[in-house]
Design an enzyme around this catalytic site. Structure first.
Site, PDB file in Angstrom:
ATOM      1  CG  ASP A  95       0.020  -0.144   2.320  1.00  0.00           C
ATOM      2  OD1 ASP A  95       0.686   0.331   2.491  1.00  0.00           O
ATOM      3  OD2 ASP A  95      -1.165  -0.035   3.507  1.00  0.00           O
ATOM      4  CG  ASP A 273      -5.766  -5.468   1.782  1.00  0.00           C
ATOM      5  OD1 ASP A 273      -5.970  -4.642   3.592  1.00  0.00           O
ATOM      6  OD2 ASP A 273      -6.504  -4.733   1.076  1.00  0.00           O
ATOM      7  CB  CYS A 311     -11.984 -26.836   6.274  1.00  0.00           C
ATOM      8  SG  CYS A 311     -10.711 -25.633   6.167  1.00  0.00           S
ATOM      9  CB  CYS A 313      -7.538 -26.123   6.326  1.00  0.00           C
ATOM     10  SG  CYS A 313      -7.419 -25.651   8.638  1.00  0.00           S
ATOM     11  CB  CYS A 316     -10.038 -28.946   9.965  1.00  0.00           C
ATOM     12  SG  CYS A 316     -10.647 -27.270   9.592  1.00  0.00           S
ATOM     13  CG  HIS A 342      -9.746 -22.812  10.282  1.00  0.00           C
ATOM     14  ND1 HIS A 342     -10.184 -23.668   9.304  1.00  0.00           N
ATOM     15  CD2 HIS A 342     -10.445 -21.801  10.094  1.00  0.00           C
ATOM     16  CE1 HIS A 342     -11.621 -23.954   9.031  1.00  0.00           C
ATOM     17  NE2 HIS A 342     -11.946 -22.240   9.722  1.00  0.00           N
TER      18      HIS A 342
HETATM   19 ZN   LIG Z   1      -9.093 -25.455   8.537  1.00  0.00          ZN
END
Ligand SMILES: [Zn+2]
Length: 385
Positions: A95, A273, A311, A313, A316, A342
């Site tokens: 930025d 963002d 999820c 990820c 998880c 996560h």
């Molecule tokens: Zn997750």
């Protein structure tokens, strides 16, 4: 071999006002709509760069204001630039410093030259002008450089908004000229202009025309997500993106909550963002497909399920809500790390879902399904997300 593209945006699919595409740059490709995790102080807080990438991030954001004060742009340049310094090889957007200098610094004084201010860290005196902002972003080695602009609250008078927009357009031209003088850097980086004009359609149009005449690689819709509320923001996004060139990416700065992003993508925004996934992770808030939850809540103390059953990820797949509840309540560093990881996955999965939905022209159905699931439990525990 053809030369690597400096900056090439291509739209591969549209659905209503929404677009899916890619930005090709020398450090890698950015799939749009894109979410950029915020790496304020040369770190996406609590995450290693490889994990940020594994979550699906193509680009991150760095903050000019923070980095110029600490460790200093000249020092980062001596150490090989921001990518080498922090160990992130892919594109970085920086930025301009304009937002933080007004929101964080003390005694900011705005003149036609720029903004003089005192550091919020040690009270030292500094000046950011369009030229200095371009110099700092060049020293950092930024891939996407933002023009320096002046912000005023959406609640200020139309006169004040018009004056700030007009000054921002003069600063946009100075930013363009200063950026173009940075030869080696300019030949590999992109410069984005920032549309201002608060919620006023006429001011937004004048701003878009001034920016288009100067010419930028991409265009940000600036001055939103500053407390005006989702309804007012969407009202502005009903016209603002359409005023900007269709063949360039459009970036909505500082947005946002998951449902803000879905609504903005529907209105033609390509880049986002926000600190929410990282900041929320550090305070024990997790985003799930059925709405945000606060893992500190006692009801998770013996919950053996994952944060979000849908999820995929690493968090998880490995740890339970009960374990995360324990870590966060105990103030363990790992709690902040796993919650953040996560949350970044959640945001990047959402962007991937949006891109797929646009490509298959089923965005309206996806958005309706998302709202029904996510919104049904919105703010169930008084969460501000
Ligand atoms: Zn997750």
């Amino acid at each position: 071999m053809p030369a690597e593209p400096r900056f090439a945006f291509s739209v591969s699919a549209t659905d209503g006002a929404a677009r899916a595409g890619t930005i090709a740059m020398r450090r890698g490709e950015i799939r749009t709509p894109a979410f950029m995790p915020v790496g304020t102080a040369a770190t996406v807080k609590a995450m290693k760069p490889a994990d940020v990438r594994a979550a699906g991030s193509d680009i991150i954001l760095g903050n000019t204001y923070h980095l110029m004060l600490r460790p200093g742009a000249e020092r980062v340049a001596r150490l090989g630039g921001l990518h080498a310094f922090m160990g992130w090889e892919r594109p970085i957007l920086t930025d301009s410093g304009g937002y933080q200098v007004m929101s964080l610094s003390e005694l900011a004084r705005v003149t036609e030259e720029g903004v003089a201010f005192k550091s919020h860290l040690d009270g030292s005196r500094h000046m950011i002008s369009p030229e200095r902002s371009m110099e700092i972003q060049r020293l950092l080695g930024s891939d996407i450089v933002m023009a320096f602009d002046q912000l005023v609250p959406t609640t200020s008078t139309r006169e004040a908004q018009a004056a700030a927009m007009e000054r921002s357009m003069r600063w946009a031209r100075r930013s363009r000229e200063a950026f173009d003088l940075g030869e080696d850097h300019a030949s590999g980086a992109a410069l984005f202009g920032i549309q201002q004009g608060a919620l006023d359609q006429g001011l937004r149009k004048a701003s878009a025309e001034a920016l288009t005449e100067i010419g930028f690689d991409g265009y940000a819709v600036g001055g939103l997500a500053v407390g005006e509320g989702q309804e007012a923001m969407f009202g502005c996004l009903d016209f603002a993106p359409g005023q900007l060139p269709a063949d360039r990416p459009r970036y909505l700065m500082g947005v946002g909550k998951p449902d803000d992003i879905v609504g903005a993508v529907e209105r033609g925004i390509d880049m986002f963002d926000c600190v929410l996934p990282t900041r929320s992770g550090r305070t024990g808030q997790a985003f799930t497909r059925s709405g945000p939850i606060n893992i500190r809540n006692a009801r998770f103390g013996e919950d053996g399920g994952p944060l979000d059953p849908a999820c995929a990820c690493p968090v998880c797949s490995t740890w339970s809500r009960a374990y995360l509840h324990h870590l966060v309540r105990s103030g363990e560093i790992l709690g902040a790390m796993l919650m953040t990881e996560h949350n970044i996955w959640f945001y990047q999965d959402l962007m991937a879902d949006l891109r797929a939905a646009i490509s298959e022209r089923r965005l309206a159905a996806f958005a309706a399904g998302f709202r029904a699931s996510y919104g049904a439990r919105r703010d169930p525990e008084g969460l501000k997300i």
